[in-house]
Design an enzyme around this catalytic site. Structure first.
Site, short mmCIF file in Angstrom:
data_model
loop_
_atom_site.label_atom_id
_atom_site.label_comp_id
_atom_site.label_asym_id
_atom_site.label_seq_id
_atom_site.Cartn_x
_atom_site.Cartn_y
_atom_site.Cartn_z
CB SER A 171 -37.16 -5.58 -10.62
OG SER A 171 -39.03 -4.63 -10.68
CG LEU A 172 -33.94 -9.11 -12.39
CD1 LEU A 172 -33.26 -10.20 -11.96
CD2 LEU A 172 -34.56 -9.86 -14.00
CD GLU A 202 -25.36 -12.03 -13.93
OE1 GLU A 202 -25.54 -11.00 -13.56
OE2 GLU A 202 -24.69 -12.34 -15.05
CE LYS A 246 -32.71 -10.30 -6.92
NZ LYS A 246 -32.53 -9.14 -5.99
CD GLU A 263 5.72 1.98 -5.06
OE1 GLU A 263 7.24 2.64 -4.31
OE2 GLU A 263 6.72 2.49 -6.18
CE1 TYR A 264 -3.83 3.38 -6.10
CE2 TYR A 264 -3.46 4.82 -4.57
CZ TYR A 264 -3.94 3.94 -5.74
OH TYR A 264 -4.85 4.95 -5.87
NE ARG A 301 -34.96 -0.99 -10.82
CZ ARG A 301 -36.78 -1.12 -10.16
NH1 ARG A 301 -36.72 -0.69 -8.69
NH2 ARG A 301 -37.03 -1.41 -10.78
CE1 TYR A 322 -27.53 -5.73 -13.21
CE2 TYR A 322 -26.67 -5.83 -10.44
CZ TYR A 322 -27.83 -5.45 -11.61
OH TYR A 322 -28.50 -4.72 -11.42
CE LYS A 328 -35.84 -11.62 -4.47
NZ LYS A 328 -37.26 -10.33 -3.83
CB CYS A 335 -63.93 -16.46 25.43
SG CYS A 335 -64.83 -15.77 26.74
CB CYS A 394 -61.59 -17.14 29.16
SG CYS A 394 -61.37 -15.00 28.31
CG ASP A 448 -1.80 -1.45 0.89
OD1 ASP A 448 -1.54 -2.18 0.05
OD2 ASP A 448 -2.56 -0.71 2.12
CE LYS A 456 -28.42 -10.83 -15.37
NZ LYS A 456 -27.32 -9.92 -14.99
CD GLU A 509 -27.56 -4.90 -6.36
OE1 GLU A 509 -28.25 -4.73 -7.48
OE2 GLU A 509 -29.18 -5.27 -5.81
S1 IVH Z 1 -30.04 -8.57 -13.47
C1 IVH Z 1 -33.09 -6.75 -15.94
N1 IVH Z 1 -27.97 -9.79 -12.66
O1 IVH Z 1 -31.56 -7.27 -8.68
C2 IVH Z 1 -32.27 -6.74 -15.03
N2 IVH Z 1 -29.66 -8.14 -11.17
O2 IVH Z 1 -34.60 -7.07 -9.10
C3 IVH Z 1 -31.64 -6.48 -14.12
N3 IVH Z 1 -29.49 -8.21 -9.10
O3 IVH Z 1 -32.33 -4.67 -7.84
C4 IVH Z 1 -31.02 -7.11 -13.48
N4 IVH Z 1 -27.11 -9.02 -8.74
O4 IVH Z 1 -29.92 -4.89 -8.50
C5 IVH Z 1 -28.66 -8.13 -11.82
N5 IVH Z 1 -26.29 -10.95 -11.24
C6 IVH Z 1 -27.24 -10.01 -11.07
C7 IVH Z 1 -27.93 -9.07 -9.96
C8 IVH Z 1 -29.38 -8.20 -10.09
C9 IVH Z 1 -28.37 -8.41 -7.97
C10 IVH Z 1 -30.47 -7.28 -8.51
C11 IVH Z 1 -30.84 -6.50 -9.18
C12 IVH Z 1 -31.97 -5.75 -8.73
C13 IVH Z 1 -32.79 -6.84 -8.73
C14 IVH Z 1 -33.96 -7.51 -9.73
#
Ligand code: IVH
Length: 669
Positions: A83-84, A114, A116, A36-37, A137, A223, A311, A423, A405, A34, A287, A171
């Site tokens: 969102s997903l 991947e 989450k 050196e940096y 977002r 991602y 989830k 009761c 009761c 560190d 995906k 993220e």
């Molecule tokens: S893809 C259109 N990949 O999860 C799809 N999301 O509801 C865009 N998240 O708030 C999301 N890790 O920020 C994707 N490897 C990952 C993720 C990821 C976390 C979060 C994302 C979003 C929520 C999806």
């Protein structure tokens, strides 16, 4: 040093410092100590001080911007940040796979899995390789400009390896260790600790002073690419590799899976490995790999059809069950509640959890003094999952429901077919109190300022013996109550007075007739119009109505046949409480006359241009019926922002789905 030599040295220093920083923060493989940096950074700082014109926005000295902002600017996302959809088990994953297969035909496809990451979604914009803007977002369409804070995240390159113009998504998160350390400091300072790393990350990035974010040790995994079209790649995994080669930090646990079974295997493996990670994850994102197939699959109102989020089941923790207490509800049901040694679960401190009934206590063999596993069902309601029997000391006590009761000492009964003990003394003070609390509650008479505590106080002081007495309360008596000032007494009396004008369904629901919920009360009020008609209604008349079943019909007739009820209603009427339906009358709209006539409609998600209630009333006025859940009988689903499982179900069943704009357009016709 002249300016030319300085410029030359600055260039060298940028390259070297960026390389060290990349090795340290992205690859996690530092090649120099560190010190050196730090030495080189200091040298760069000195040159920039001497030649300010050599200081560029992507200089390694520019991570922590000096100025404190007044507010964050709004940022319109060029590509929405969606969102997903969710999957909670293997069956959901198979369903997702079937939908993908159906839509892409039988051509082959593969997935990328991947982790989450449990943090905060952000978007980073680069112009000709230079990091120019970072945003949250927000609502998916509009976020906030948090560029200065994001610049403090060392793994975000301020300049890319190639001069590309692109927007990337990822993220931002706080590693577990940093979170623990941060909360320890906050505890010491007497500051409220953050509930979880996600809140800590979000809280840090929402600070107007970038120095705070800089001190918080945040990190990021990228991602996705917002618009991969022009980059000459054909799969998502190539996109991730491209991100790597540009200097971004991506997560290396990703895996390409050829089948959904491989995906399931990956999910299982990662569920096991999850605890060892240095950051929190809350699931797995799956995906479709081919970008062409992603395009083919497209989007629903709020999420891509080409991806889903598995989830993980809710977080579980262990704590001690110190006691079991009892409460008597409005209908006389006696419910046992576990008293727990307070413990943090999924973001809040939990000290109690309903045990529901004695059968459940027996089934789980829960004893007072046991160490128990606690989780939040649906991430909200605390629940005792199981007992750690091998941690028993022998001191634990079995719990038995009482015969009498706990409030009025009358004998408890178990009605046929029920697990609950009840009761059945109509004079039981607990039931009366609870019944009154229900009467004044939001969906019933909606008397603001009359919570559980005030009702209990009024009842204890014998100022009210039934709900009709509320309408005889005087200011002089109210202000004598503890913690009741003149102003609150006035407000309360005004709210009570106002409630007299409520439409009949509120009163009906508030009375607490068995089996009559808010929706049934509305049906009854609309069908019969007045309390007088309802009082004399027969079971046959009731069951002739579509939404009313035999059980409810019997309960209604039985209710109105009681002399005490007759008396109570008389008293309410004398006090001036409205006894008629005053809401909108459902118009008879012939099919075809409006888009809603004769249709069963479900509203889900957040609407931004009108409230759900307004939407419901307008749809009903146009001849539609609005119901709460999606089934085969549903004709139409209106999906607002963040619509969830109902939207998914609609899609599964092939029910027509509209977005809010389409609804607005139809309502305006
Ligand atoms: S893809 C259109 N990949 O999860 C799809 N999301 O509801 C865009 N998240 O708030 C999301 N890790 O920020 C994707 N490897 C990952 C993720 C990821 C976390 C979060 C994302 C979003 C929520 C999806």
């Amino acid at each position: 040093m002249d300016i030319n030599a300085a410029a030359e040295r600055v260039k060298e220093l940028h390259e070297t410092l960026n390389k060290y920083s990349y090795e340290y923060y992205v690859l996690d493989q530092p090649s120099v100590p560190d010190s050196e940096y730090d030495r080189l950074l200091k040298e760069l700082n000195n040159i920039e001080e001497q030649f300010p014109e050599l200081q560029t926005p992507d200089s390694p000295t520019q991570r922590v911007g000096g100025s404190v902002l007044d507010a964050f600017q709004k940022v319109q996302h060029d590509t929405p940040m969606l969102s997903l959809g969710n999957a909670f088990n293997e069956a959901d994953l198979h369903d997702f796979d079937r939908r993908v297969e159906q839509l892409v035909g039988h051509s082959s496809y593969s997935y990328v899995c991947e982790l989450k990451i449990d943090g905060l979604a952000v978007s980073l914009k680069y112009e000709s390789g230079l990091f120019v803007q970072g945003a949250t977002r927000g609502d998916g369409t509009t976020g906030e400009d948090i560029t200065a804070n994001l610049k403090t995240i060392r793994s975000i390159p301020l300049r890319l390896q190639k001069p590309l113009t692109m927007e990337v998504r990822g993220e931002a998160f706080m590693p577990k260790q940093s979170f623990i350390a941060l909360n320890a400091i906050r505890d010491e300072k007497g500051e409220e600790p953050f509930a979880n790393p996600r809140n800590a990350a979000a809280g840090s990035l929402r600070q107007l002073d970038p120095r705070i974010a800089a001190s918080r040790n945040l990190d990021i995994f990228l991602y996705g690419i917002a618009n991969p079209g022009p980059l000459g790649i054909s799969t998502h995994s190539e996109g991730l590799d491209l991100l790597d080669s540009l200097g971004f930090k991506t997560n290396k646990e990703r895996r390409v899976c050829a089948t959904i079974d491989e995906v399931i295997l990956y999910v299982k493996e990662q569920s096991e490995k999850r605890k060892q990670l240095s950051y929190e994850i809350d699931g797995i994102v799956i995906k479709v790999n081919s970008l062409d197939q992603q395009d083919e699959l497209g989007f629903t109102a709020k999420s891509p059809r080409w991806a889903t989020a598995y989830k993980f089941p809710a977080e579980e923790v262990v704590t001690k069950l110190t006691d079991i207490t009892l409460s008597v509800g409005r209908t006389g049901v006696v419910t046992p509640t576990a008293v727990l040694q307070p413990v943090r679960v999924a973001g809040t401190t939990v000290g109690r959890a309903s045990l529901h009934n004695e059968d459940l206590i027996r089934e789980k063999d829960i004893r007072i003094g046991d160490m128990v596993v606690v989780k939040k069902a649906g991430d909200i309601i605390p629940e005792v999952v199981s007992v750690l029997a091998d941690r028993r000391t022998g001191e634990e006590k079995e719990f038995h429901m009482p015969d009498r009761c706990p409030e009025c000492d009358s004998e408890l009964v178990r009605l046929e077919g029920e697990v609950a003990l009840r009761c059945i003394n109509p004079q039981c003070p607990a039931q009366i109190r609870e019944g009154m609390t229900h009467f004044v509650s939001r969906n019933a008479m909606n008397i603001e300022g009359l919570g559980e505590k005030v009702v209990a106080q009024l009842y204890r002081e014998k100022l009210i013996t039934d709900v009709a007495d509320l309408y005889t309360l005087q200011k002089e008596t109210l202000i004598r109550l503890e913690r009741m000032g003149e102003k609150s007494a006035d407000n309360l009396l005004a709210a009570i007075e106002e409630s007299k004008q409520n439409s009949l369904e509120r009163l009906l629901f508030g009375l607490g007739i068995r089996h009559v919920g808010a929706k049934a009360a509305k049906t009854l009020a609309m069908e019969f119009g007045t309390m007088d008609r309802l009082k004399n209604v027969t079971t046959e008349e009731l069951t002739a109505i579509h939404e009313i079943g035999g059980k409810m019909a019997d309960a209604v007739v039985l209710y109105f046949n009681q002399p005490e009820v007759e008396q109570l209603i008389g008293k309410l009427k004398a006090a001036g409480v409205n006894m008629a339906y005053t809401g909108p009358v459902q118009a008879a709209v012939a099919e075809g006359e409006s888009a809603f006539a004769g249709k069963t409609v479900v509203l889900t998600g957040k609407l931004s241009q009108l409230t759900r209630n307004d939407a419901k009333e307008q749809i009903e006025a146009l001849g539609g019926t609005v119901t709460g859940s999606v089934s085969k009988k549903t004709d139409l689903v209106i999906a607002g922002e963040e619509a969830g499982s109902k939207l998914e179900k609609a899609e599964k069943l092939g029910v027509e789905v509209w977005d809010e704009q389409r609804l607005m357009d139809e309502l305006k016709k």
